[in-house]
Structure formats: C-alpha cells, structure tokens
Design a protein around this motif. Structure first.
Motif, PDB file in Angstrom:
ATOM      1  N   TYR A 347       0.864  -1.180   0.000  1.00  0.00           N
ATOM      2  CA  TYR A 347       0.000   0.000   0.000  1.00  0.00           C
ATOM      3  C   TYR A 347       0.905   1.235   0.000  1.00  0.00           C
ATOM      4  N   PRO A 348       1.206   1.745  -1.179  1.00  0.00           N
ATOM      5  CA  PRO A 348       2.191   2.834  -1.275  1.00  0.00           C
ATOM      6  C   PRO A 348       1.723   4.141  -0.637  1.00  0.00           C
ATOM      7  N   ASN A 349       0.395   4.338  -0.470  1.00  0.00           N
ATOM      8  CA  ASN A 349      -0.103   5.587   0.104  1.00  0.00           C
ATOM      9  C   ASN A 349      -0.436   5.481   1.586  1.00  0.00           C
ATOM     10  N   PHE A 358      -0.921  -2.781  -4.702  1.00  0.00           N
ATOM     11  CA  PHE A 358      -0.550  -3.780  -5.717  1.00  0.00           C
ATOM     12  C   PHE A 358       0.157  -4.959  -5.040  1.00  0.00           C
ATOM     13  N   ASN A 359       0.209  -6.099  -5.763  1.00  0.00           N
ATOM     14  CA  ASN A 359       0.887  -7.304  -5.280  1.00  0.00           C
ATOM     15  C   ASN A 359       2.306  -7.354  -5.840  1.00  0.00           C
ATOM     16  N   PRO A 406      11.900  -0.618   2.765  1.00  0.00           N
ATOM     17  CA  PRO A 406      11.063   0.536   3.155  1.00  0.00           C
ATOM     18  C   PRO A 406       9.802   0.674   2.313  1.00  0.00           C
ATOM     19  N   ASP A 407       9.847   0.242   1.052  1.00  0.00           N
ATOM     20  CA  ASP A 407       8.649   0.387   0.208  1.00  0.00           C
ATOM     21  C   ASP A 407       7.666  -0.759   0.383  1.00  0.00           C
ATOM     22  N   GLY A 408       7.979  -1.729   1.276  1.00  0.00           N
ATOM     23  CA  GLY A 408       7.070  -2.834   1.532  1.00  0.00           C
ATOM     24  C   GLY A 408       7.357  -4.086   0.725  1.00  0.00           C
TER      25      GLY A 408
END
Length: 547
Positions: A347-349, A358-359, A406-408
């Motif tokens: 969840y980038p936001n 996105f997956n 950090p970006d998941g």
C-alpha cells in the motif's frame, strides 16, 4: 564134438554179445535219461538262478524304495516341523498383520527422555536453537530440567502387491502436539501428532508416486530417494541438529529409478515464509495472517508467545524441489534445488489510504548437496550443505526467510546451512558426533527519513544485552534485557553422544544413552556490540523399539 563145442562157444559168444548189446542199450538209455534229467536239472537251475537274480533285484529295489521312503518321510517330517514352527511363530509373534491381501507392519519405539539446560528455555525435548537466551536475560540465570515420554513413536506400514505395481501407505505418530489444556502440572495431557501420513504407488518400471505429509525431498536419504530411509542426525533432541536441512510437510513426489544407480525426483511441497519483522519495519504491506480457527488453522497468534507459530503466509505457489541421487558402488550422493515465490500486497499511500495497492512477488530458492560414505563397514561419514535465498525455514535453527524493504517489497535473506556427521556402529554400541552451523546475512535499507530498516541493522540498540532487568508480575514472566534488539547472525552446535543396546533380537531392541550439546548464537553487530548466547544441554533417553 569139437564142432559142437565151437558151436556152443559161438552161441555163448552171440548170447554174450546180445546181452552186451542189450546192456549197452540199457546203459545208453540210462545215460540218455540221465542226460535228459541233467538237462532238466540244468534248466531248472538256470530258472532258479534267474528267479534268484530277479528276486534279489526285487529285494534291492524294495530296499531302495524303503530307504527312499524313510528319507522322504524324515525330510517331510522335518519340513512339517519347520513349517509348524514358522506358523506358530507367525501366530504367536507375527512381524506383520494380513488384512484383505494387505500386509500391515507396526513399528516405532517407547521412550523416557530427560533434558537439562544450563540456561532455561521453557522447552521440552526439542530445543529452539534460535531462542538461546543471553546470559543476563532472566531465564539465562536459571537452569531447567524436564522429563518426558512425548517423543514415543508408533508407526504403521501397509503394503500390497499387484502384478506390476506395489501400493500402500505409511502412518507415523508421536505425542509432541499441544492441546488447549496441556501442561506439566499433573496429568501431562499432551496430544497425539501426525509426523508422517502418506500414500504410495511404486511401479515395476521404476516410477514411484508418493503423496501426503512426509519428509521434504530436501531431506537427505540413505537409500535412493526412498521414503523412510531419511538420514536423520543421531541423537535425542527432537529438533535434530543445527545445520540439518529438513521439513515434514505436504508433498506430492514423483521419482524414477534408473538401473539402481541413479534416481531422479521432483516434489511439489507446502510453501511457507518465516518473516523477520523488526520494530523499524514499514507498516504498508500484508504477507499473511494469524490462523483462522474456522479454517482449521491455529488461531493462537493473538497471544504474543504464540504469534511466531500461528502465522500463515499467503503463498502464491508451492515449493518445488528437484533432486538427483547417485550410488556408484561406494557411498550415497545427492544434489538438489529449491524454487518458490514469496508475495505480499503493498500500500504505497499508507497510512493515508489504500489507493494504488498492488501485489509484489519475489522468487526464492537454493542449491544443496549431500554425501554419505561407510568406511570399514561400520564408520559412517556424512556431509550436508545448502545455500540460497529465502530458505531459512528449512534449517533446524529456524532462521528467518525474508525481511521488508522501506517500500514494503519483500527481501529474501541469503543463508547457509551445513552439517558434518560421524557415526561408529558396533554390535552393542553406536557412538556419534554432529557439528553444524546456520548463517543468515544482513539486509539493510534506508527509509525516507534516512533510518535503517531490514535485518541486522547496524543501528540496532544492543547496549543493554549485558544488563539483567526486572521480571514481569506473577512469577512466570521472565524478561529479556530492555535495550537488546540484536538479530541472529549464525547458530552453531556441537553434539556428542552414544547408544548402548543391551538387547537386540526377535523381541525388539532396548537401548539407552546420553547426549551433550554445546550451542552458540551469534548476532549482528549494532550499537553496543554483537552479544553472543551460549547454552549447554544434556539429554538422556531410554527406549524400547518394537521388533
């Protein structure tokens, strides 16, 4: 007168001649009769001799037949007695049961085991190698002793043969399962657990299909790629040995025997991911969930102590394991590989909203090899190695498979596993030693604020690892040092032990022995150093194996 005298002489001579002729005829007749009698007697004698010879031959034949009959009778009696002995043994002491054309063979052992640890870990006969407490942890100042019979094991093998195929299955159980009310207070009411439960079809052509819960194809075998020949490290610890690569999980395995020299195998197995989630990890992704009780999974993850055992990753595909085994006539050798994927939803936001989610998938895998040779028919040497990314869960130490960037996105951790085993087998003794280690690399990333995230961060606060802190309330809440966030770098173990077997025979096997473990857990250096944890463990076992 002379003439009359001569005539009288002539008459006498004629009379004498006539009497002589008559006597001669009588003599000839008598001789003829005697000759005829002699000929008759000779004929009778010949017949008698022939009859005697024939009678002798008949007697010899009868004697021979009688001797053969006696020998056959003795042999038949011996065979009958041997069969009766076998039938009695089969009835009184059967090695297997027969049911509708299937052969069912029981097995397993009954055990009384003890465990003593220098640093308490609140663990039964299995040692959680990656949880060795530091010296100044509250539990690290206390020893522990436990006795248990839970590793006792029962097995059932079912086999049936058809014209071109052998079918069957295998069930193996122990009591290392934990129920809701299980405890050590009085009744020790632990529950039955399935270790292995699989079906198998083996064709005469060399193809074999096996499906169910079994040892992973990653696990070394002693013979070909055959189930139930797994080369487990000798010892008592139910977690086996550091450096030993294994899993017991669902698998669908297909193998091919090539001239009893080479075996090829492919296995599709249950996937899972063990995840390192340090406090500085981002909160913008989902990799799995605690178990759903309604879905028959363990939902105990709500309790912090059970969280690590009750998480289930949402895996996109099974683990695939490829293996080839070789037996050239001296030793057993294997090479194998693992490939799979980890996936999470990002969840980038976050934490604003879920838009743009996105997956993201990451391929993981590794490569390994095993070698085992027997020297002088009684000394076994085994070497094992496995290296790869995201394969920590296949090691006995249970090091993590992955961490998060950090970006998941997931970052599979690079790891190594290795084990050396030495075993000496005598008639009444088995002496063994194991030496192994497992290593996991650090993976460090900077987030938007410039802080390190990931595994093995150099900014982890390890300054308090040497300071004992107060426990929690209630007496059953030991604490770890408060300023000690060190991540494990490697775990090493050295093991030595022996088994003494006073009885091995038709009634089974009795054996007992001790084992010593020396354990070391090293950590990645952070602020305040790289603390180590050491534990000394002594175990004993007394076992009876079913025949």
């Amino acid at each position: 007168q002379l003439i009359e005298q001569q005539q009288q002489q002539i008459n006498q001579l004629q009379q004498q001649a006539t009497e002589r002729d008559r006597a001669q005829q009588e003599t000839q007749q008598a001789a003829n009769r005697s000759l005829q009698q002699a000929r008759g007697a000779a004929s009778t004698a010949d017949a008698a001799n022939a009859a005697a010879v024939q009678a002798k031959e008949s007697v010899d034949s009868v004697n021979s037949q009688v001797s053969d009959l006696k020998a056959n009778s003795t042999s038949l009696m011996s065979s009958i007695q041997e069969d009766q002995k076998k039938y009695n043994e089969a009835i009184e002491s059967p090695l297997s049961w027969h049911y509708k054309g299937m052969t069912i063979t029981p097995g397993g052992f009954l055990e009384a085991a003890t465990t003593w640890r220098q640093r308490a870990m609140a663990s039964d006969v299995d040692t959680p190698f990656n949880s060795i407490p530091f010296t100044n942890a509250d539990a690290g100042r206390l020893t522990e002793f436990y006795g248990t019979g839970r590793q006792s094991r029962l097995t059932f093998l079912a086999e049936g043969k058809l014209a071109k195929v052998k079918i069957g299955g295998y069930y193996e159980m122990d009591w290392l399962g934990v129920g809701v009310s299980s405890n050590n207070n009085q009744s020790n009411s632990y529950v039955n657990r399935q270790r292995q439960l699989f079906a198998q079809v083996a064709f005469n052509s060399g193809w074999t299909i096996t499906g169910g819960q079994m040892w992973s194809l990653v696990t070394e075998t002693k013979k070909a790629l055959d189930n139930r020949t797994e080369a487990l490290p000798s010892g008592i610890d139910a977690q086996y040995a550091v450096g030993f690569s294994w899993a017991r999980q669902y698998g669908l395995r297909v193998t091919k025997n090539i001239n009893n020299k080479v075996w090829l195998g492919l296995s599709m197995e249950n996937p899972q991911a063990t995840f390192s989630n340090p406090s500085n990890s981002p909160n913008n992704f989902v990799i799995g969930n605690f178990g759903n009780n309604g879905g028959l999974y363990n939902g105990g993850g709500a309790a912090p102590a059970g969280a690590a055992l009750a998480t289930y990753a949402f895996s996109p595909m099974p683990d695939f394991v490829f293996k080839a085994a070789f037996e050239p006539g001296f030793g057993h050798y294997e090479i194998f590989g693992i490939v799979s994927q980890f996936r999470d939803r990002i969840y980038p936001n976050a934490p604003v909203n879920a838009s743009g989610a996105f997956n993201d998938s990451r391929t993981i895998g590794g490569f390994g090899a095993n070698a085992r040779v027997t020297l002088a028919k009684k000394f076994d040497v085994g070497v094992h190695g496995l290296v790869g990314d995201g394969i920590g869960r296949y090691g006995s130490a249970g090091l993590p498979d992955a961490t998060a960037r950090p970006d998941g996105t997931l970052a599979p951790l690079h790891s190594y596993q290795g084990l050396l085993t030495l075993e000496l087998h005598e008639k009444k003794w088995d002496i063994y030693g194991n030496g192994g280690g497992e290593y996991v690399a650090r993976a460090i990333y900077l987030n938007g604020a410039g802080a390190q995230v990931g595994y093995g961060s150099t900014t982890n606060n390890n300054s308090g690892c040497g300071t004992e802190v107060l426990p929690g309330t209630g007496g059953f809440s030991p604490n770890n040092p408060s300023a000690c966030t060190a991540n494990t770098r490697a775990v090493f173990e050295g093991t030595f032990g022996f088994w003494f077997k006073p009885y091995i025979g038709t009634k089974g096997r009795v054996q007992f022995g001790p084992q010593y473990e020396y354990l070391v857990r090293n950590t990645w250096r952070g602020l305040g150093g790289d603390p180590n944890a050491i534990n000394n463990v002594v175990m004993t076992s007394f076992r009876y194996y079913l025949p």
